[in-house]
Design a protein around this motif. Structure first.
Motif, mmCIF file in Angstrom:
data_model
loop_
_atom_site.group_PDB
_atom_site.id
_atom_site.type_symbol
_atom_site.label_atom_id
_atom_site.label_comp_id
_atom_site.label_asym_id
_atom_site.label_seq_id
_atom_site.Cartn_x
_atom_site.Cartn_y
_atom_site.Cartn_z
ATOM 1 N N LYS A 87 25.434 34.379 63.154
ATOM 2 C CA LYS A 87 23.273 34.484 63.611
ATOM 3 C C LYS A 87 23.846 35.698 64.123
ATOM 4 C CE LYS A 87 22.435 29.845 63.623
ATOM 5 N NZ LYS A 87 22.261 28.556 64.675
ATOM 6 N N THR A 88 25.013 35.793 64.375
ATOM 7 C CA THR A 88 25.680 37.177 65.429
ATOM 8 C C THR A 88 25.901 38.453 64.681
ATOM 9 O OG1 THR A 88 27.644 36.673 66.762
ATOM 10 C CG2 THR A 88 24.979 35.854 67.660
ATOM 11 N N GLY A 89 26.533 38.350 63.554
ATOM 12 C CA GLY A 89 27.142 38.566 62.956
ATOM 13 C C GLY A 89 28.758 38.721 62.638
ATOM 14 N N TYR A 90 29.450 39.110 61.668
ATOM 15 C CA TYR A 90 31.199 39.403 61.838
ATOM 16 C C TYR A 90 30.935 40.724 62.149
ATOM 17 C CZ TYR A 90 29.709 34.864 58.437
ATOM 18 O OH TYR A 90 29.069 34.125 58.085
ATOM 19 N N LYS A 91 32.328 40.716 61.623
ATOM 20 C CA LYS A 91 33.283 41.556 62.602
ATOM 21 C C LYS A 91 33.119 42.222 61.121
ATOM 22 C CE LYS A 91 35.057 40.712 67.303
ATOM 23 N NZ LYS A 91 36.849 40.924 67.940
ATOM 24 N N THR A 92 33.855 43.600 61.804
ATOM 25 C CA THR A 92 34.863 44.223 60.106
ATOM 26 C C THR A 92 35.940 44.415 60.738
ATOM 27 O OG1 THR A 92 35.356 46.154 62.322
ATOM 28 C CG2 THR A 92 32.746 46.293 61.358
ATOM 29 N N LEU A 93 36.478 44.721 59.156
ATOM 30 C CA LEU A 93 37.781 43.833 59.091
ATOM 31 C C LEU A 93 38.939 44.929 60.103
ATOM 32 C CD1 LEU A 93 39.204 42.239 57.409
ATOM 33 C CD2 LEU A 93 39.530 44.264 56.119
ATOM 34 N N ASP A 94 38.576 45.778 60.403
ATOM 35 C CA ASP A 94 39.418 46.569 61.501
ATOM 36 C C ASP A 94 40.015 45.549 62.176
ATOM 37 O OD1 ASP A 94 36.950 48.001 61.301
ATOM 38 O OD2 ASP A 94 37.502 49.491 62.259
ATOM 39 N N GLU A 95 38.000 45.568 62.974
ATOM 40 C CA GLU A 95 37.803 44.783 64.091
ATOM 41 C C GLU A 95 38.930 43.270 64.360
ATOM 42 O OE1 GLU A 95 33.991 46.567 66.460
ATOM 43 O OE2 GLU A 95 34.344 44.686 64.867
ATOM 44 N N THR A 96 38.658 42.742 62.762
ATOM 45 C CA THR A 96 39.567 41.703 62.504
ATOM 46 C C THR A 96 40.732 41.393 62.879
ATOM 47 O OG1 THR A 96 37.536 40.760 61.555
ATOM 48 C CG2 THR A 96 39.345 39.580 60.936
ATOM 49 N N ALA A 97 41.814 42.174 61.739
ATOM 50 C CA ALA A 97 43.025 42.706 62.331
ATOM 51 C C ALA A 97 43.694 42.969 63.869
ATOM 52 C CB ALA A 97 43.070 43.973 61.339
ATOM 53 N N LEU A 98 42.606 43.885 64.246
ATOM 54 C CA LEU A 98 43.550 43.782 65.721
ATOM 55 C C LEU A 98 42.792 42.614 66.545
ATOM 56 C CD1 LEU A 98 43.558 46.545 67.608
ATOM 57 C CD2 LEU A 98 41.931 47.434 68.039
ATOM 58 N N ASP A 99 41.794 42.083 65.966
ATOM 59 C CA ASP A 99 41.789 40.299 67.138
ATOM 60 C C ASP A 99 43.209 39.838 66.633
ATOM 61 O OD1 ASP A 99 39.753 41.345 68.353
ATOM 62 O OD2 ASP A 99 38.671 39.704 67.106
ATOM 63 N N PHE A 144 46.188 42.687 54.391
ATOM 64 C CA PHE A 144 46.031 42.561 55.658
ATOM 65 C C PHE A 144 45.500 40.904 55.267
ATOM 66 C CE2 PHE A 144 42.523 40.452 58.765
ATOM 67 C CZ PHE A 144 43.527 40.016 59.587
ATOM 68 N N ALA A 145 47.126 40.629 56.492
ATOM 69 C CA ALA A 145 46.537 38.749 56.120
ATOM 70 C C ALA A 145 46.136 37.698 57.172
ATOM 71 C CB ALA A 145 47.373 37.841 55.352
ATOM 72 N N ALA A 146 45.459 37.325 57.937
ATOM 73 C CA ALA A 146 45.085 36.045 57.886
ATOM 74 C C ALA A 146 44.394 34.929 58.056
ATOM 75 C CB ALA A 146 43.672 37.131 58.813
ATOM 76 N N ILE A 147 45.118 34.175 59.012
ATOM 77 C CA ILE A 147 46.024 32.602 58.818
ATOM 78 C C ILE A 147 44.888 31.895 60.181
ATOM 79 C CG2 ILE A 147 47.086 30.394 58.706
ATOM 80 C CD1 ILE A 147 49.433 32.125 58.237
ATOM 81 N N ASP A 148 43.114 31.572 58.878
ATOM 82 C CA ASP A 148 42.477 30.970 59.790
ATOM 83 C C ASP A 148 42.371 28.982 59.641
ATOM 84 O OD1 ASP A 148 39.960 31.297 61.166
ATOM 85 O OD2 ASP A 148 38.697 30.723 59.224
ATOM 86 N N TRP A 149 42.091 28.507 61.018
ATOM 87 C CA TRP A 149 42.481 27.201 60.776
ATOM 88 C C TRP A 149 41.000 26.813 60.434
ATOM 89 C CZ3 TRP A 149 40.330 24.473 66.176
ATOM 90 C CH2 TRP A 149 40.568 23.315 65.344
ATOM 91 N N ILE A 150 41.214 25.672 59.387
ATOM 92 C CA ILE A 150 39.917 24.839 58.672
ATOM 93 C C ILE A 150 39.377 23.943 60.368
ATOM 94 C CG2 ILE A 150 39.422 23.258 57.219
ATOM 95 C CD1 ILE A 150 40.895 24.223 55.124
#
Length: 239
Positions: A87-99, A144-150
Motif C-alpha cells: 500500500k505504501t510502496g516497496y523499498k528499492t533493492l539497494d535500500e533493502t540491502a542496506l536494511d 544480494f541474498a535476503a532471508i525473510d521470515w514466512i
C-alpha cells in the motif's frame, strides 16, 4: 594554346584518379575506430581492504564507508516485492540491502577473489542479508541474498519457523549453473544461526530474481541453503 589547356586538364584528371585509391586506403586505416578496444575494468577493488585479516571489526567500517551506498545503488537495481508494504510502496533493492546489512556481522574473503558480507536488520536479526562479490571479473558479479521470515509459520525463536531466501544477482544467472563460490558462501551463511539465537533457519522457498525482476523458483539446495555439513569429530580408539 587551347590544345595545351586541354592537355593539362587531362593530365590533372589522370593524376587525381591515380591518387584516389591511396586516399581511400588512408581513410580505411585511420586509427580513429578501435573495434577491439576493451571496456575498462569497473573499479570495486576498494572493497577488498575490508576482507580479513583481521577477521573482526571491519564490517562496520565497510558499511560506513562513503562509497558503500553508491555501490549498492549502482549494482542492485532489480525490482523487489518482499520488503515494504504494497500500500505504501516497496523499498528499492539497494535500500533493502542496506536494511538487511544495517547490523554488520562478518566480512569473509575467499580464494583471494570473493567477498561475503553479512548482517541483519536492526532489532530483527532473523531477517538477514548476504552481499556476495566476485572481484575477479571485468564486470563484477554481485549478488544480494535476503532471508525473510514466512509470517504464517512459527515464530523465529521456534525450531519450526520457515523462511524464504531471495537472491538478486546484478547479471542473469542460469539456475542450472550457479557459481560454485556463491553456493559455498550461501551454504556457510545458512549454517549459522542468527545473532542471539541457536536455531538454524530452515529455508523453505528460494527465489532467484533476474535483474529485470523475472523470478525463478529453485530448490534451496541448488544454491547451497541448509546444505553445509561439518565433519564429525574423530573418536579416539578404545584401548
Amino acid at each position: 594554346m587551347a590544345n595545351l589547356f586541354v592537355t593539362l586538364r587531362y593530365q590533372l584528371a589522370v593524376t587525381l584518379l591515380a591518387l584516389a585509391p591511396l586516399a581511400t586506403r588512408a581513410q580505411l586505416s585511420s586509427p580513429q575506430i578501435k573495434r577491439d578496444k576493451k571496456p575498462p575494468k569497473e573499479n570495486v577493488e576498494w572493497l577488498w581492504q575490508y576482507g580479513p585479516p583481521p577477521a573482526d571489526g571491519r564490517e562496520t567500517a565497510l558499511v560506513l564507508d562513503n562509497r558503500f551506498r553508491p555501490f549498492l545503488a549502482q549494482y542492485l537495481t532489480a525490482p523487489q516485492t518482499f520488503w515494504g508494504n504494497p500500500k505504501t510502496g516497496y523499498k528499492t533493492l539497494d535500500e533493502t540491502a542496506l536494511d538487511f546489512l544495517s547490523v554488520p556481522d562478518k566480512v569473509i574473503a575467499d580464494e583471494n577473489r570473493y567477498l561475503s558480507i553479512t548482517g541483519c536488520v536492526f532489532r530483527f536479526c532473523p531477517a538477514r542479508g548476504l552481499l556476495w562479490v566476485d572481484l575477479g571479473l571485468p564486470h563484477p558479479l554481485i549478488a544480494f541474498a535476503a532471508i525473510d521470515w514466512i509470517k504464517d509459520s512459527k515464530t523465529p525463536n521456534e525450531p519450526g519457523a520457515e523462511y524464504t531466501l531471495w537472491v538478486f544477482p546484478n547479471h542473469p544467472i542460469d539456475p542450472d549453473h550457479i557459481p560454485a563460490a556463491l553456493i559455498h558462501s550461501v551454504a556457510r551463511w545458512t549454517a549459522q544461526p542468527p545473532t542471539g539465537s541457536t536455531v538454524i533457519q530452515q529455508i523453505k522457498n528460494t527465489i532467484l530474481v533476474d535483474p529485470d525482476g523475472t523470478p525463478h523458483q529453485i530448490k534451496p539446495a541448488d544454491i547451497g541453503a541448509n546444505t553445509f555439513t561439518r565433519p564429525e569429530p574423530e573418536q579416539k580408539a578404545q584401548p
